[in-house]
Design an enzyme around this catalytic site. Structure first.
Site, PDB file in Angstrom:
ATOM      1  N   ASN A  89      10.655   2.345   1.606  1.00 47.64           N
ATOM      2  CA  ASN A  89      10.081   1.300   2.457  1.00 47.64           C
ATOM      3  C   ASN A  89      10.567  -0.093   2.070  1.00 47.64           C
ATOM      4  O   ASN A  89      10.007  -1.093   2.525  1.00 47.64           O
ATOM      5  CB  ASN A  89       8.551   1.358   2.419  1.00 47.64           C
ATOM      6  CG  ASN A  89       8.025   2.542   3.201  1.00 47.64           C
ATOM      7  OD1 ASN A  89       8.715   3.090   4.062  1.00 47.64           O
ATOM      8  ND2 ASN A  89       6.798   2.957   2.910  1.00 47.64           N
ATOM      9  N   GLY A 121       0.768  -1.234   0.000  1.00 47.55           N
ATOM     10  CA  GLY A 121       0.000   0.000   0.000  1.00 47.55           C
ATOM     11  C   GLY A 121       0.804   1.292   0.000  1.00 47.55           C
ATOM     12  O   GLY A 121       0.272   2.345  -0.333  1.00 47.55           O
ATOM     13  N   ASP A 122       2.078   1.230   0.404  1.00 45.48           N
ATOM     14  CA  ASP A 122       2.928   2.423   0.397  1.00 45.48           C
ATOM     15  C   ASP A 122       4.320   2.007  -0.069  1.00 45.48           C
ATOM     16  O   ASP A 122       5.329   2.267   0.579  1.00 45.48           O
ATOM     17  CB  ASP A 122       2.991   3.051   1.791  1.00 45.48           C
ATOM     18  CG  ASP A 122       3.615   4.448   1.772  1.00 45.48           C
ATOM     19  OD1 ASP A 122       3.837   4.996   0.675  1.00 45.48           O
ATOM     20  OD2 ASP A 122       3.889   4.993   2.858  1.00 45.48           O
ATOM     21  N   LEU A 123       4.351   1.347  -1.223  1.00 47.68           N
ATOM     22  CA  LEU A 123       5.547   0.639  -1.662  1.00 47.68           C
ATOM     23  C   LEU A 123       6.464   1.542  -2.485  1.00 47.68           C
ATOM     24  O   LEU A 123       6.716   1.307  -3.664  1.00 47.68           O
ATOM     25  CB  LEU A 123       5.163  -0.616  -2.443  1.00 47.68           C
ATOM     26  CG  LEU A 123       6.271  -1.667  -2.616  1.00 47.68           C
ATOM     27  CD1 LEU A 123       6.815  -2.118  -1.277  1.00 47.68           C
ATOM     28  CD2 LEU A 123       5.752  -2.845  -3.415  1.00 47.68           C
TER      29      LEU A 123
END
Length: 285
Positions: A197, A191-193
């Site tokens: 991260n 979702g926040d790739l």
């Protein structure tokens, strides 16, 4: 309940171990060495429920057994304690393993688009921005309603986007059913790739700081492309070996990048607004 005010206090409260030493990693994140010799990461949630949301996301991703994520050692309303995962330089082996792992992670699925991780809140976050995990059945409609338009409205209200720019993005949303490609089942997304991260190692990469939810698998991959993942060609080639993407997926990249670009617009301002509008023009034409 006494409020925990320091990373050391949080680590002791949550793990039951005394702290031998600590050092700040970045922002609200601290590495803490416990008296057992174990090193953990202690992170303070930026808002009520943020620690719970991240813990639920990490556990959900970890349950798939597909990609490495930090083990959750515990959390409370304010703090999250996880395993320390080491960083390093990207390697071809790790990139290929990441691609195969992402394919397996996505295939592990989610109940619906927008489904939160089990035990995770509906009102969650991507970075410091609010993100609503409201479920839907139709990806183009759900994506427009919950992953694009809320950030357009916020950006307009805050003066970061003007009315004409917002109209361009709204037209792109109207085009989504025609350009979204073949229907796919909900995937289990990080979702926040973005690249920050992804913590690389010689053998495998670890994923941190998720905004996990059920979504379209191309969204994770589009975010990797947007923010410059090293060895991305190796990652994508390995992904395709396990779970080939539908024809035309590269032409859909800008549609999936609207979400992270608009999140960055509301968090960091006009420097990302132009990119978001340019992506929307590509989608809308």
């Amino acid at each position: 309940m006494t409020r925990v005010s320091t990373p050391a206090q949080a680590a002791t409260r949550i793990t039951g171990r005394a702290v031998a030493e600590q050092h700040r990693l970045a922002g609200a994140v601290t590495a803490v060495v416990l008296d057992s010799g174990d090193t953990v990461v202690v992170k303070r949630g930026h808002a009520p429920g943020a620690a719970l949301a991240e813990a639920a996301g990490l556990r959900w991703l970890g349950e798939a057994g597909a990609v490495r994520v930090p083990e959750v050692r515990g959390h409370d309303d304010e703090w999250l304690v996880t395993e320390l995962v080491g960083g390093g330089r990207p390697t071809h082996r790790a990139a290929e393993r990441l691609g195969r792992g992402l394919a397996a992670l996505h295939a592990s699925g989610a109940p619906r688009f927008g489904s939160p991780p089990p035990g995770g809140p509906v009102d969650a976050w991507i970075g410091l921005a609010r993100m609503e995990n409201a479920p839907g059945e139709d990806w183009p409609r759900w994506y427009a309603e919950y992953r694009v338009l809320p950030y357009v409205r916020r950006a307009v209200d805050e003066g970061t986007l003007d009315g004409d720019e917002a109209a361009v993005i709204e037209r792109a949303c109207a085009r989504l059913p025609a350009v979204a490609g073949p229907a796919e089942p909900p995937a289990r997304l990080h979702g926040d790739l973005w690249n920050g991260n992804v913590l690389w190692g010689a053998v495998e990469a670890s994923l941190i700081d998720p905004a996990a939810h059920g979504g379209h698998r191309e969204t994770d991959l589009a975010m990797l492309r947007l923010f410059g993942c090293p060895l991305l060609d190796r990652v994508l080639a390995a992904y395709q070996e396990i779970a080939p993407l539908a024809d035309g997926w590269t032409e859909r990249t800008e549609a999936h990048q609207l979400f992270p670009l608009l999140v960055h617009t509301v968090l960091f301002g006009r420097s990302y607004a132009g990119q978001a509008v340019a992506a929307a023009r590509t989608v809308g034409r």
